[in-house]
Design an enzyme around this catalytic site. Structure first.
Site, PDB file in Angstrom:
ATOM      1  NE  ARG A  68       3.649  15.278 -11.003  1.00 35.77           N
ATOM      2  CZ  ARG A  68       2.628  14.791 -10.304  1.00 35.77           C
ATOM      3  NH1 ARG A  68       2.824  13.870  -9.385  1.00 35.77           N
ATOM      4  NH2 ARG A  68       1.417  15.224 -10.513  1.00 35.77           N
ATOM      5  CE1 TYR A 210       6.295  14.018 -21.526  1.00 35.15           C
ATOM      6  CE2 TYR A 210       5.351  14.680 -19.429  1.00 35.15           C
ATOM      7  CZ  TYR A 210       5.331  14.699 -20.816  1.00 35.15           C
ATOM      8  OH  TYR A 210       4.357  15.406 -21.478  1.00 35.15           O
ATOM      9  CE  LYS A 219       4.564  19.661 -10.230  1.00 39.50           C
ATOM     10  NZ  LYS A 219       3.551  20.657  -9.951  1.00 39.50           N
ATOM     11  CG  HIS A 239       1.186  21.908  -6.170  1.00 36.13           C
ATOM     12  ND1 HIS A 239       0.206  20.977  -6.451  1.00 36.13           N
ATOM     13  CD2 HIS A 239       1.782  22.182  -7.360  1.00 36.13           C
ATOM     14  CE1 HIS A 239       0.204  20.705  -7.749  1.00 36.13           C
ATOM     15  NE2 HIS A 239       1.151  21.424  -8.311  1.00 36.13           N
ATOM     16  CB  SER A 261      -1.403  17.962 -11.349  1.00 34.03           C
ATOM     17  OG  SER A 261      -0.243  18.089 -10.576  1.00 34.03           O
ATOM     18  CB  CYS A 263      -7.405  21.679 -10.719  1.00 33.81           C
ATOM     19  SG  CYS A 263      -8.174  20.180 -10.068  1.00 33.81           S
ATOM     20  CG  ASP A 286       3.314  23.889 -10.681  1.00 31.95           C
ATOM     21  OD1 ASP A 286       2.170  23.465 -10.407  1.00 31.95           O
ATOM     22  OD2 ASP A 286       4.308  23.135 -10.757  1.00 31.95           O
ATOM     23  NE  ARG A 378       2.080  18.504 -18.010  1.00 34.42           N
ATOM     24  CZ  ARG A 378       1.711  18.930 -16.802  1.00 34.42           C
ATOM     25  NH1 ARG A 378       1.989  20.160 -16.412  1.00 34.42           N
ATOM     26  NH2 ARG A 378       1.032  18.150 -15.986  1.00 34.42           N
TER      27      ARG A 378
HETATM   28  O1  SAT Z   1       5.433  16.690 -14.526  1.00 34.29           O
HETATM   29  S1  SAT Z   1       5.177  17.706 -13.498  1.00 34.29           S
HETATM   30  O2  SAT Z   1       5.234  17.085 -12.166  1.00 34.29           O
HETATM   31  O3  SAT Z   1       6.172  18.750 -13.570  1.00 34.29           O
HETATM   32  C1  SAT Z   1       3.646  18.397 -13.745  1.00 34.29           C
HETATM   33  C2  SAT Z   1       2.571  17.787 -12.935  1.00 34.29           C
HETATM   34  O4  SAT Z   1       2.260  16.601 -13.107  1.00 34.29           O
HETATM   35  O5  SAT Z   1       1.996  18.486 -12.086  1.00 34.29           O
HETATM   36 MN    MN Z   2       1.737  21.342 -10.434  1.00 29.30          MN
END
Ligand code: SAT
Ligand code: MN
Length: 596
Positions: A68, A210, A219, A239, A261, A263, A286, A378
């Site tokens: 991100r 991505y 998100k 979240h 994210s 963790c 998530d 991922r």
């Molecule tokens: O790339 S995402 O935002 O879906 C995953 C993340 O960074 O928490």
């Molecule tokens: Mn997340």
């Protein structure tokens, strides 16, 4: 594709006129269509089939496009003060003008896919619909795993249903005859945009292919735009993972958990408890959308239908259920490719092969000094394939939540677990949570604590102060006894030698067990200045390497550290200006008084 939704058709036409794709394709969501999309990406050299994993494919992104892009994420509310101090803001009129220039002709030589999708089970009263327009077949493939897409969604949308407009382009038009890149995108990070127009419930993303930058249901919609909808409509878009914990007597509890994210949310959501007879099942890993039921309790749904999990570190010991989930029908992005056609990453639990192809497509050997997988590599996997998916994970009514965990990565100060004294105190704890900044965060502030209220910092669609007030307002809508209890946890404490004191992973079930005992009224606790803490003997540590002295350290209230913490909280609170809820100022004062 048959739809009579005039507004949807008009919007698709309008975007097509701007982006100028060669053609427009409406996704029906069928398996055959998914397979066609896979074939398109394999034939074009974008995807590699994995011989060792049926139905699995590997993609490699451009090195500039691996996560991100927080500094290129914008909340373009009409007024700057509605975006608040934690978001990047650009005036929506200006941002649309800039992005319209980027979008003009950006899909030349490509197909524009129309993806109607539902966040949440199709037709659930808690679910919401979006439509993503994208020029990326990779996005179509991933959206079909992560959300429910296609003609059933159009049916629910009807002729005039509401939907969130999600526009996405990789930003790489193709000239006639030009060969596509293996990962088209805009390599210059400063030319990428992940923009939100909260009043219009609209998302415009440009230049990245991505993850959360491109899979706009996740998100962008389910947290940032849905957060604004939740504020306006009186519910919560969070979240958070959702898990179901069942004790040997057969009593089940549903628990949500907010962690930043990376963790370990996915690991916690699929945890294998250490105690015989106890069972954890997954509802979501998530995101949780929570609404009040007629009985005054909060019910949660998982708006997603897949997992977009971090691969490195995932192994049969850290998360066997994730490993089983990704054995088939999954997409891997930026992991290593072994010579026999399997995936490999750092921390997968098997020895590094003598040779593989790394995430950038280069030859790799264990001594080459580079990681085989990108740290944010991922997997995208269907939730239904998870061996411990809860049978009710798609219940349109959602599941009633008994407890909410919140926590970050803190090597000192924050105890293993603290129970909030009230809803307001719980919201206060949520407002002060944070993580130590690591080298992966690419800033000069390594080691400092970054406050990340409810793990929402990168996912806020409006002013953080208003968000915290919204949490307080939610608490007033029901009886305190019906609201979930809030627990502040920290799996990441380190001792003087810098070693983790708490084993984490499956052993976190020891803490979950105490929480269920608290809810049932049997768990022992002492009231301290910072909240209710387990008595030293009430968390079962038999069979672990944790000593009683370790336990005392994990559950100590470090007064000096907390007084220092208060100073740092005050500094963080200053940022919210006059939007800082008075209730939280009072909670902070009361905490200070209790400590002194
Ligand atoms: O790339 S995402 O935002 O879906 C995953 C993340 O960074 O928490
Ligand atoms: Mn997340």
């Amino acid at each position: 594709m048959k739809t009579n939704h005039a507004k949807l058709i008009a919007w698709v036409d309008e975007v097509a006129a701007m982006c100028q794709p060669d053609s427009v394709y409406w996704c029906d969501g069928s398996k055959a269509e998914y397979e066609d999309m896979i074939k398109i990406t394999v034939d074009a050299g974008l995807a590699t089939p994995l011989k060792k994993r049926p139905g699995c494919y590997l993609f490699r992104s451009h090195p500039s496009d691996v996560a991100r892009a927080e500094k290129r994420t914008f909340i373009a509310s009409k007024r700057k003060e509605d975006a608040g101090p934690t978001n990047n803001w650009i005036d929506p009129v200006e941002l649309k003008a800039t992005m319209t220039e980027c979008y003009t002709g950006c899909m030349k030589g490509r197909v524009m896919y129309v993806i109607p999708f539902s966040m949440g089970p199709i037709g659930s009263p808690i679910s919401k619909i979006g439509v993503e327009l994208t020029d990326s077949p990779y996005v179509v493939i991933n959206m079909r795993i992560m959300t429910r897409i296609g003609k059933d969604v159009l049916k629910v949308l009807g002729d005039d249903g509401e939907f969130v407009k999600c526009l996405h382009s990789v930003g790489k038009p193709l000239a006639p005859g030009e060969k596509d890149l293996s990962w088209p995108c805009v390599p210059d990070v400063d030319k990428k945009f992940i923009s939100h127009f909260p009043e219009e419930r609209m998302i415009w993303s440009y230049g990245s292919g991505y993850g959360g930058n491109a899979l706009l249901g996740k998100k962008c919609f389910a947290l940032r735009i849905a957060g604004v909808q939740a504020r306006d409509e009186g519910w919560l878009a969070e979240h958070m993972l959702i898990l179901k914990l069942t004790n040997p007597e057969g009593k089940s509890y549903y628990v949500c958990g907010a962690f930043p994210s990376a963790c370990g949310k996915t690991n916690l959501a699929m945890l294998e408890p250490v105690f015989p007879g106890w069972k954890v099942q997954t509802v979501g890993d998530d995101i949780a959308w929570m609404k009040f039921g007629a009985d005054g309790r909060l019910y949660a749904i998982n708006p997603e239908s897949g997992f977009f999990g971090v691969a490195p570190g995932t192994s049969m010991s850290s998360n066997p259920n994730a490993m089983k989930t990704i054995a088939t029908n999954s997409i891997f992005t930026n992991v290593g490719l072994t010579d026999d056609g399997d995936v490999w990453w750092e921390g997968i639990g098997t020895p590094a092969p003598a040779h593989l192809i790394d995430w950038q497509g280069n030859d790799w050997t264990p001594d080459c000094g580079r990681p085989a997988a990108h740290a944010n590599a991922r997997f995208t996997a269907p939730a239904a394939q998870c061996p411990v998916i809860a049978p009710e994970w798609e219940d349109p009514a959602g599941v009633p939540i008994s407890a909410i965990l919140i926590g970050g990565r803190r090597k000192t100060s924050i105890p293993l677990v603290t129970e909030s004294l009230s809803w307001e105190h719980g919201v206060f704890l949520g407002s002060i949570m944070g993580s130590e900044i690591t080298t992966a965060d690419i800033t000069d502030k390594v080691g400092q604590v970054r406050r990340d209220p409810f793990a929402q910092l990168p996912f806020m669609g409006y002013h953080m102060g208003d968000y915290l007030q919204h949490w307080l307002n939610i608490g007033k809508k029901s009886d305190e006894s019906k609201l979930p209890r809030i627990y502040f946890v920290n799996w990441f404490r380190k001792n003087a030698e810098g070693k983790f004191i708490w084993p984490g992973f499956g052993d976190n079930s020891r803490v979950l067990k105490w929480i269920t005992e608290r809810i049932a009224g049997t768990g022992k606790a002492v009231k301290t200045a910072i909240g209710n803490m387990p008595t030293l003997d009430s968390i079962d540590i038999s069979g672990t390497s944790v000593s009683e002295a370790d336990m005392a350290e994990l559950l100590a209230v470090d007064k000096e550290a907390w007084l220092a913490e208060i100073e740092s909280i005050k500094a963080a609170y200053l940022e919210y200006g006059d939007k800082l809820p008075a209730t939280l100022v009072r909670e902070l004062k009361e905490l200070e008084a209790r400590l002194k």
